[in-house]
Scaffold this active site. Structure first.
Site, PDB file in Angstrom:
ATOM      1  N   GLY A  65      41.942  16.890 -11.076  1.00 24.71           N
ATOM      2  CA  GLY A  65      40.961  16.592 -12.165  1.00 24.71           C
ATOM      3  C   GLY A  65      41.638  15.770 -13.225  1.00 24.71           C
ATOM      4  CG  LEU A  66      38.311  13.376 -15.121  1.00 29.30           C
ATOM      5  CD1 LEU A  66      37.008  13.242 -16.090  1.00 29.30           C
ATOM      6  CD2 LEU A  66      38.717  11.921 -14.605  1.00 29.30           C
ATOM      7  CB  SER A  67      43.964  12.746 -18.352  1.00 29.80           C
ATOM      8  OG  SER A  67      44.940  13.053 -19.398  1.00 29.80           O
ATOM      9  N   GLY A  68      43.293  15.889 -19.046  1.00 33.60           N
ATOM     10  CA  GLY A  68      42.709  16.819 -20.311  1.00 33.60           C
ATOM     11  C   GLY A  68      41.716  17.997 -19.838  1.00 33.60           C
ATOM     12  N   GLY A  70      42.734  20.340 -18.016  1.00 26.24           N
ATOM     13  CA  GLY A  70      43.414  21.832 -17.974  1.00 26.24           C
ATOM     14  C   GLY A  70      44.188  22.300 -16.919  1.00 26.24           C
ATOM     15  CE  LYS A  71      45.421  17.075 -13.634  1.00 26.54           C
ATOM     16  NZ  LYS A  71      44.668  16.776 -14.867  1.00 26.54           N
ATOM     17  CB  SER A  72      49.589  21.209 -17.039  1.00 23.45           C
ATOM     18  OG  SER A  72      49.975  19.980 -16.090  1.00 23.45           O
ATOM     19  CB  SER A 139      46.006  13.857  -6.905  1.00 21.54           C
ATOM     20  OG  SER A 139      45.500  15.152  -7.502  1.00 21.54           O
TER      21      SER A 139
END
Length: 232
Positions: A65-68, A70-72, A139
């Protein structure tokens, strides 16, 4: 002329696709087997035996997903929940990996592709060891994510699309990267002047616009439970 703004579901135009395919072919060449005097050595301990010892199946949860978006944060919340249940897990975080294994890679299309290729191979090792590995990487290219899926056995790769709008991600901007990208201080930033290709047939889609971290993490754990990954 203002720099072009990409939406997270936008498909690159033909020129952009052509550029990426040139880079991808270059990376395919880089990933070719160069060493000739090597032979695969079979392990005495099988994948199934490792899973039996762990008490659960190995799997790759690929957060994209986009930066920000919430992936991490979601990946780490899932990690905590599973660890507390005695499940063997590990989080591979995009920034952390770029401080070690992939410290020699930048953010050009070809470097992004090589970044994902390496992480795919590392994830495969974790999965083979009977570990549930959670990867948190933008990615942005479908082709790169599909390449990782292809090197894993059927049912081991689970694409998790953490879906948050560009507007939401810019509002959060936890690292101040969108502000820098808008100011022209960062070039080739995903969602601003570089594309993001959202999953078309991913296993899980999380609504990060309206749901909280704990709720999203519970969705992932419930999915693993339902699919039988938390037992052998």
């Amino acid at each position: 002329m203002p720099r072009r703004r990409f939406q997270q579901n936008e498909t690159p135009n033909l020129a952009e696709k052509a550029v990426h395919r040139v880079h991808f072919k270059a990376i395919e060449k880089m990933a070719d087997q160069k060493a000739t005097n090597v032979t695969w050595h079979e392990h005495n301990v099988s994948h199934e035996e490792r899973q039996k010892l762990s008490g659960h199946k190995g799997a790759v949860l690929w957060f994209t997903g986009l930066s920000g978006c919430g992936k991490s944060t979601v990946a780490n919340a899932v990690d905590r929940m599973l660890h507390d249940r005695g499940v063997h897990t590990y989080v591979l975080d995009g920034d952390n990996i770029r401080m070690g294994l992939n410290k020699n890679l930048g953010f050009s299309p070809e470097d992004r592709t090589e970044n994902i290729r390496r992480i795919g191979e590392v994830s495969k090792l974790f999965c083979d060891a009977g570990v549930i590995v959670l990867t948190a990487f933008i990615s942005p290219y479908r082709e790169d994510r599909d390449q990782v899926r292809e090197i894993l056995a059927d049912g081991q790769f689970h694409e998790v699309y953490v879906n948050a709008s560009l507007e939401t991600c810019e509002t959060r901007d936890p690292k101040g990267l969108y502000q820098k990208a808008r100011a022209g201080e960062i070039k080739g930033f995903t969602g601003i002047d570089a594309p993001y290709e959202a999953p078309e047939n991913g296993e899980i889609e999380l609504d990060s616009d309206s749901k909280g971290i704990e709720e999203l993490a519970i969705e992932i754990v419930s999915y693993l439970d339902e699919k039988g990954f938390l037992s052998v």
